[in-house]
Design a protein around this motif. Sequence first.
Motif, PDB file in Angstrom:
ATOM      1  N   MET A  97      -1.353  -3.458  -6.431  1.00  0.00           N
ATOM      2  CA  MET A  97      -0.928  -4.900  -6.324  1.00  0.00           C
ATOM      3  C   MET A  97       0.617  -5.221  -6.256  1.00  0.00           C
ATOM      4  SD  MET A  97      -4.023  -6.597  -8.476  1.00  0.00           S
ATOM      5  CE  MET A  97      -2.953  -8.179  -8.607  1.00  0.00           C
ATOM      6  N   LEU A  98       1.169  -4.326  -7.487  1.00  0.00           N
ATOM      7  CA  LEU A  98       2.770  -4.729  -7.580  1.00  0.00           C
ATOM      8  C   LEU A  98       3.385  -4.099  -6.333  1.00  0.00           C
ATOM      9  CD1 LEU A  98       2.967  -3.377 -11.402  1.00  0.00           C
ATOM     10  CD2 LEU A  98       3.321  -5.693 -10.388  1.00  0.00           C
ATOM     11  N   ALA A  99       2.816  -3.022  -5.739  1.00  0.00           N
ATOM     12  CA  ALA A  99       3.663  -2.522  -4.681  1.00  0.00           C
ATOM     13  C   ALA A  99       3.351  -3.326  -3.506  1.00  0.00           C
ATOM     14  CB  ALA A  99       2.959  -0.899  -4.214  1.00  0.00           C
ATOM     15  N   VAL A 100       2.522  -3.978  -3.237  1.00  0.00           N
ATOM     16  CA  VAL A 100       2.394  -4.820  -2.027  1.00  0.00           C
ATOM     17  C   VAL A 100       3.033  -6.012  -2.486  1.00  0.00           C
ATOM     18  CG1 VAL A 100       0.562  -6.591  -1.020  1.00  0.00           C
ATOM     19  CG2 VAL A 100      -0.273  -4.242  -1.509  1.00  0.00           C
ATOM     20  N   PHE A 101       3.238  -6.633  -3.642  1.00  0.00           N
ATOM     21  CA  PHE A 101       3.981  -7.707  -3.763  1.00  0.00           C
ATOM     22  C   PHE A 101       5.438  -7.431  -3.543  1.00  0.00           C
ATOM     23  CE2 PHE A 101       0.817  -9.566  -7.488  1.00  0.00           C
ATOM     24  CZ  PHE A 101       0.116  -9.855  -6.316  1.00  0.00           C
ATOM     25  N   ARG A 102       5.813  -6.173  -3.979  1.00  0.00           N
ATOM     26  CA  ARG A 102       7.297  -5.787  -3.608  1.00  0.00           C
ATOM     27  C   ARG A 102       7.740  -5.691  -2.177  1.00  0.00           C
ATOM     28  NH1 ARG A 102      10.195  -1.763  -7.536  1.00  0.00           N
ATOM     29  NH2 ARG A 102      11.980  -2.770  -6.498  1.00  0.00           N
ATOM     30  N   THR A 103       6.763  -5.428  -1.512  1.00  0.00           N
ATOM     31  CA  THR A 103       6.974  -5.260  -0.041  1.00  0.00           C
ATOM     32  C   THR A 103       6.734  -6.461   0.853  1.00  0.00           C
ATOM     33  OG1 THR A 103       4.631  -4.600   0.307  1.00  0.00           O
ATOM     34  CG2 THR A 103       6.178  -2.852  -0.149  1.00  0.00           C
ATOM     35  N   LEU A 104       6.477  -7.655   0.174  1.00  0.00           N
ATOM     36  CA  LEU A 104       6.218  -9.011   0.894  1.00  0.00           C
ATOM     37  C   LEU A 104       7.662  -9.239   1.269  1.00  0.00           C
ATOM     38  CD1 LEU A 104       3.680 -10.705  -1.427  1.00  0.00           C
ATOM     39  CD2 LEU A 104       3.257  -9.742   0.711  1.00  0.00           C
ATOM     40  N   LYS A 105       7.867  -9.717   2.585  1.00  0.00           N
ATOM     41  CA  LYS A 105       9.284 -10.128   3.168  1.00  0.00           C
ATOM     42  C   LYS A 105       9.495 -11.493   3.065  1.00  0.00           C
ATOM     43  CE  LYS A 105       9.834  -5.674   3.741  1.00  0.00           C
ATOM     44  NZ  LYS A 105      10.978  -4.936   2.914  1.00  0.00           N
ATOM     45  N   ALA A 106       8.475 -12.752   3.318  1.00  0.00           N
ATOM     46  CA  ALA A 106       8.746 -13.844   3.506  1.00  0.00           C
ATOM     47  C   ALA A 106       9.387 -14.366   2.347  1.00  0.00           C
ATOM     48  CB  ALA A 106       7.286 -14.575   3.712  1.00  0.00           C
TER      49      ALA A 106
END
Length: 288
Positions: A97-106
């Motif tokens: 979850m943390l990794a996905v949050f850090r890769t969000l670009k918007a």
Amino acid sequence: MIMALSEQEISPAEQARREFRQQRRKRSIWISLASTLAFAALVWFGLLATPGWQRVEESFFNWEVAVASFPRVIDGLLLNLRVLLVAAVLVLIFGLMLAVFRTLKAPVFFPLRVLSKGYVDLFRGLPLIIVLYLVGFGIPGLRLEFLGRIPAEVLGIAALTITYSAYVSEVFRAGIESVHPSQRLAARSLGLSYSQSMRLVVLPQAVRKVVPPLMNDLVALQKDVGLISVLGAIDAVRGAQIEVAKFANFTPYVVAGLLFVLLAIPTIRLADRISAKFAAREQQGVAL
């Protein structure tokens, strides 16, 4: 169709090369065995020659104390195993979850990116034992009545999850960023949404690439579950401590250490095997 050569079709030169390699392999095995035995004998007789060896042997390698303390230590190890299994699952979930949050670009996800980055920086910097103290004594200190009395192992799981999620999230993030952007663009061109392309295209490739480092983190977690003893949980380490006080002998610590090593060896060998397998595939140019 190319058939394997039978023994009759092998040329004399190839047969000679095979025999030479086999002899060299046998010679290497015997030399390795002899050197290992010589080194072990040197260490053993060196220890026996030290003035205090008899005292150390009685204090750390007492067979009677080891047998008497084994039941309590093994019961504590079962608690460590339960904590490990639960913490490992939670670490994978929260780390991803943390990794996905850090890769969000918007831009709208900027707060999530900042919070995730701050979380990772904080708990990668804090020693695990301090997190254990903060969680183990801080949360009960809040006196939240709806939580009731929280068992020490639950607090230990929380502390391990908090700390290791920060490390695992960086592993997952590296895997996600290693997937070529063309994969995302191809998925979007097929009409997949961002979440669908992440779930169906990016994450499967990323997870396969980061399996070896994830296994190494599992080995480290497997070792650090012994630290929950600082919260009062009767695990293998605390059980050994109780037996040390009972017998006035340090052998139970050695018993606990050996059990942790025996628990870790299969995981370490599995991690090495997976790492070697993935490295061989990359060298051969096989898609992971």
